[in-house]
Write an enzyme that holds these catalytic residues in place. Structure first.
Site, PDB file in Angstrom:
ATOM      1  N   ARG A  96       0.825  -1.218   0.000  1.00 52.58           N
ATOM      2  CA  ARG A  96       0.000   0.000   0.000  1.00 52.58           C
ATOM      3  C   ARG A  96       0.854   1.261   0.000  1.00 52.58           C
ATOM      4  O   ARG A  96       0.449   2.274  -0.573  1.00 52.58           O
ATOM      5  CB  ARG A  96      -0.937  -0.005   1.195  1.00 52.58           C
ATOM      6  CG  ARG A  96      -2.070  -0.982   0.982  1.00 52.58           C
ATOM      7  CD  ARG A  96      -3.066  -0.949   2.101  1.00 52.58           C
ATOM      8  NE  ARG A  96      -4.227  -1.734   1.730  1.00 52.58           N
ATOM      9  CZ  ARG A  96      -5.107  -2.225   2.589  1.00 52.58           C
ATOM     10  NH1 ARG A  96      -4.950  -2.009   3.886  1.00 52.58           N
ATOM     11  NH2 ARG A  96      -6.132  -2.923   2.168  1.00 52.58           N
ATOM     12  N   LYS A 107     -19.386 -16.594   0.775  1.00 48.39           N
ATOM     13  CA  LYS A 107     -20.849 -16.603   0.943  1.00 48.39           C
ATOM     14  C   LYS A 107     -21.607 -15.775  -0.078  1.00 48.39           C
ATOM     15  O   LYS A 107     -21.156 -14.713  -0.496  1.00 48.39           O
ATOM     16  CB  LYS A 107     -21.180 -16.067   2.339  1.00 48.39           C
ATOM     17  CG  LYS A 107     -20.688 -16.955   3.456  1.00 48.39           C
ATOM     18  CD  LYS A 107     -21.368 -16.593   4.747  1.00 48.39           C
ATOM     19  CE  LYS A 107     -20.376 -16.028   5.731  1.00 48.39           C
ATOM     20  NZ  LYS A 107     -20.950 -15.125   6.678  1.00 48.39           N
ATOM     21  N   GLY A 157     -10.355  -8.614  -1.230  1.00 49.98           N
ATOM     22  CA  GLY A 157      -9.139  -8.776  -0.432  1.00 49.98           C
ATOM     23  C   GLY A 157      -8.454 -10.106  -0.668  1.00 49.98           C
ATOM     24  O   GLY A 157      -7.272 -10.174  -1.007  1.00 49.98           O
ATOM     25  N   GLY A 216     -13.385  -3.607   0.152  1.00 53.41           N
ATOM     26  CA  GLY A 216     -14.763  -3.141   0.331  1.00 53.41           C
ATOM     27  C   GLY A 216     -15.163  -2.069  -0.667  1.00 53.41           C
ATOM     28  O   GLY A 216     -16.280  -2.077  -1.190  1.00 53.41           O
TER      29      GLY A 216
HETATM   30  P1  ADP Z   1     -12.749 -11.655  -1.406  1.00 52.14           P
HETATM   31  O1  ADP Z   1     -12.039 -11.149  -0.173  1.00 52.14           O
HETATM   32  O2  ADP Z   1     -11.808 -11.888  -2.537  1.00 52.14           O
HETATM   33  O3  ADP Z   1     -13.933 -10.795  -1.774  1.00 52.14           O
HETATM   34  P2  ADP Z   1     -14.347 -13.504   0.120  1.00 52.14           P
HETATM   35  O4  ADP Z   1     -14.016 -12.741   1.351  1.00 52.14           O
HETATM   36  O5  ADP Z   1     -15.724 -13.478  -0.375  1.00 52.14           O
HETATM   37  O6  ADP Z   1     -13.333 -13.107  -1.068  1.00 52.14           O
HETATM   38  O7  ADP Z   1     -14.035 -15.056   0.335  1.00 52.14           O
HETATM   39  C1  ADP Z   1     -12.762 -15.542   0.608  1.00 52.14           C
HETATM   40  C2  ADP Z   1     -12.846 -16.798   1.419  1.00 52.14           C
HETATM   41  O8  ADP Z   1     -13.724 -17.740   0.857  1.00 52.14           O
HETATM   42  C3  ADP Z   1     -11.508 -17.461   1.514  1.00 52.14           C
HETATM   43  O9  ADP Z   1     -11.013 -17.291   2.819  1.00 52.14           O
HETATM   44  C4  ADP Z   1     -11.808 -18.942   1.214  1.00 52.14           C
HETATM   45  O10 ADP Z   1     -11.197 -19.830   2.106  1.00 52.14           O
HETATM   46  C5  ADP Z   1     -13.313 -19.010   1.321  1.00 52.14           C
HETATM   47  N1  ADP Z   1     -13.853 -20.094   0.503  1.00 52.14           N
HETATM   48  C6  ADP Z   1     -13.747 -20.279  -0.813  1.00 52.14           C
HETATM   49  N2  ADP Z   1     -14.321 -21.438  -1.198  1.00 52.14           N
HETATM   50  C7  ADP Z   1     -14.810 -22.019  -0.086  1.00 52.14           C
HETATM   51  C8  ADP Z   1     -15.503 -23.248   0.182  1.00 52.14           C
HETATM   52  N3  ADP Z   1     -15.808 -24.092  -0.792  1.00 52.14           N
HETATM   53  N4  ADP Z   1     -15.841 -23.499   1.472  1.00 52.14           N
HETATM   54  C9  ADP Z   1     -15.530 -22.647   2.455  1.00 52.14           C
HETATM   55  N5  ADP Z   1     -14.875 -21.475   2.267  1.00 52.14           N
HETATM   56  C10 ADP Z   1     -14.519 -21.172   1.009  1.00 52.14           C
HETATM   57 MG    MG Z   2     -12.694 -11.171   1.911  1.00 55.73          MG
END
Ligand code: ADP
Ligand code: MG
Length: 397
Positions: free
Chosen positions: A36, A196, A350, A373
Site C-alpha cells: 500500500r 458466501k 481482499g 470493500g
Molecule cells: P474476497 O475477499 O476476494 O472478496 P471472500 O471474502 O468473499 O473473497 O471469500 C474468501 C474466502 O472464501 C476465503 O477465505 C476462502 O477460504 C473461502 N472459501 C472459498 N471457497 C470455499 C468453500 N468451498 N468453502 C468454504 N470457504 C470457502
Molecule cells: Mg474477503
C-alpha cells in the site's frame, strides 16, 4: 463522470494534503507488507517533482483513542527508504504542533501526520476536525481508494474546504472499476466465488443485469447448487439464500444469459491440510463431506467461457485456497486469466487480490484492485462518498 486529478491542477509551491491508505498489515511492530505504501509513490513523487509541499494523512487499524502500537512512525521510516529522502513525522494530526510543522514545510518536502483514527472525530466526519485538517493545506488529493467507501473527515469532510482531486491510484482504480464496467468489451464475464452469497448479493444483483455470463465457484456456489436441488453434504452453504441464488439464475436465464455452476468438486471430510480428498460430480457429494474447491471438469468449462471473454471481473477465490491442497481451482483460473491476451482482466476483493499476488500473477492482470470493500461497492453500482466529493472533469465548452 470522470474526476479531475493532480494532472489537471497547478500544485507548484502549494501545500497539498493527500489522503493515502497506509493501513498496512503489521506484525510485532514491523510492516509485514508495504504494497500500500508503494502504491502511493507515483502520486507522492509527482507532487514533489512539481514543487508541492506534501502533507500525508492516513488511518491505521482500528484504534480506540491513542494506541502506541498503531502509530505511523514505522510507516514514515519505510516511506523515507522508498522515496530516498527524509519524511517528517508528527505525533498527532491536528493541533498547534501539527500546524507549525505544516507551515514550516517547504516545497519538495514530505510530512506524515499521525493516525487519523486516534481521534473519534475522523470516523464521525466531524466538520470542525475536517476544517482543522483542511487548514493545513491549499489543495486536497484523495489517493486512498480503499477508504473511499467511508464518509469520514479525511475522505469526505475536508473536501468541503479545499479544491479536491484524485491521485493516480484513485484514478486508476476508477478507470478500471467504473469506466470499464460502464462500457465493457463483450462478452463480459463475471467470475465470482468466495465464502458466501450473503456477502455478495449486491454484486450479483447489480452485475446480473450487465454481464453476458456468470461463472460461480467457491463456497458461494454451494448455495447455487442447493438451489438446483443438489445435496452439498456438510459444505459451507446458506439455505436462507437459496431463494436469492434462484432469482439471480432466473433473471439471467430470462435475459438469455448463462449462470455456469461447477459440474464437479473437490471434497474433504475436514477443512484442513493432510486430509483425504476426492473429486466427485456435483450430484454425488457424499453425506458428511465438504466441498473445498472446484474440480477439473469445471475448470475446463470455466476455461472455455473465459477464453471467449473480452472483459472479465473476478471476485472471490474458487476454493479454500489458503490450504495448498484446495488451491488448485483458484490457481488455475488465475493462470487462465493471466493468459488471456485480448481481454481486460480485473481482480478485486481482499482474498482474491492476495491469491493473485501470492501466485506472482498480479502483473499479468489488467488491474488488481487495492480496495476490497470499496471495489465491491463499485461492483454493486454504488457511488463512493469519497469519490463523489472530488471535482468532475467539466466538458470543454
Ligand atoms: P474476497 O475477499 O476476494 O472478496 P471472500 O471474502 O468473499 O473473497 O471469500 C474468501 C474466502 O472464501 C476465503 O477465505 C476462502 O477460504 C473461502 N472459501 C472459498 N471457497 C470455499 C468453500 N468451498 N468453502 C468454504 N470457504 C470457502
Ligand atoms: Mg474477503
Amino acid at each position: 463522470m470522470a474526476k479531475r486529478t493532480i494532472r489537471d491542477i497547478d500544485v507548484s509551491g502549494r501545500r497539498v494534503l493527500v489522503r493515502v491508505d497506509f493501513n498496512v498489515p503489521l506484525s510485532e511492530g514491523h510492516i509485514a507488507d508495504d504494497t500500500r505504501i508503494r502504491a502511493t509513490l507515483p502520486t507522492i513523487r509527482y507532487l514533489l517533482e512539481r514543487g508541492a509541499a506534501v502533507i500525508l494523512m492516513s488511518h491505521l487499524g482500528r484504534p480506540k483513542g491513542v494506541e502506541e502500537r498503531l502509530r505511523l512512525r514505522p510507516v514514515a521510516e519505510r516511506l523515507s527508504q522508498l522515496l530516498g529522502m527524509p519524511v517528517q513525522y508528527v505525533t498527532d494530526c491536528v493541533g498547534a504542533k501539527v500546524r507549525k510543522a505544516a507551515a514550516d514545510l517547504q516545497p519538495g518536502q514530505v510530512l506524515l501526520l499521525e493516525n487519523l483514527r486516534f481521534h473519534p472525530e475522523e470516523e464521525a466526519n466531524d466538520p470542525e476536525f475536517a476544517r482543522e485538517l483542511a487548514s493545513l493545506a491549499e489543495i486536497y488529493v484523495n489517493d486512498a481508494f480503499g477508504s473511499a467507501h467511508r464518509a469520514h473527515a479525511s475522505t469526505v469532510g475536508v473536501a468541503r474546504y479545499l479544491p479536491a482531486v484524485a491521485g493516480f491510484l484513485m484514478e486508476r482504480e476508477l478507470k478500471y472499476l467504473n469506466e470499464t464496467l460502464k462500457s465493457p468489451g463483450r462478452p463480459f464475464v463475471l467470475l465470482i466465488g468466495g465464502a458466501k452469497v450473503s456477502d455478495k448479493i449486491g454484486v450479483l444483483e447489480h452485475l446480473a443485469g450487465r454481464v453476458d455470463a456468470m461463472l460461480v465457484g467457491g463456497g458461494m456456489a454451494n448455495t447455487f447448487l442447493m438451489a438446483k436441488g443438489y445435496s452439498v453434504g456438510a459444505s459451507l452453504a446458506e439455505p436462507d439464500k437459496v431463494a436469492t441464488a434462484k432469482e439471480v439464475m432466473d433473471r439471467m436465464e430470462r435475459e438469455g444469459k448463462s449462470v455456469v455452476l461447477p459440474v464437479d468438486v473437490v471434497v474433504a471430510l475436514e477443512v484442513r491440510s493432510d486430509v483425504e480428498t476426492k473429486v466427485c460430480p456435483v450430484d454425488r457429494v457424499p453425506d458428511g463431506w465438504r466441498i473445498v474447491d472446484i474440480g477439473p471438469e469445471t475448470l475446463k468449462v470455466f476455461g472455455e467461457v473465459l477464453s471467449r471473454a473480452r472483459t472479465v471481473v473476478w471476485n472471490g477465490p474458487m476454493g479454500v485456497f489458503e490450504i495448498p491442497e484446495f488451491a488448485n481451482g483458484t490457481r488455475s483460473v488465475a493462470q487462465v486469466l493471466a493468459g488471456l491476451g485480448n481481454a481486460v482482466t480485473i481482480v478485486c476483493g481482499g482474498e482474491s487480490a492476495a491469491a493473485v499476488e501470492q501466485l506472482g500473477l498480479a502483473e499479468r492482470m489488467t488491474h488488481v484492485s487495492t480496495g476490497g470493500g470499496a471495489a465491491l461497492e463499485l461492483l454493486e453500482g454504488k457511488e463512493l462518498p469519497g469519490v463523489a466529493v472530488l471535482q468532475d472533469i467539466r466538458e470543454e465548452a
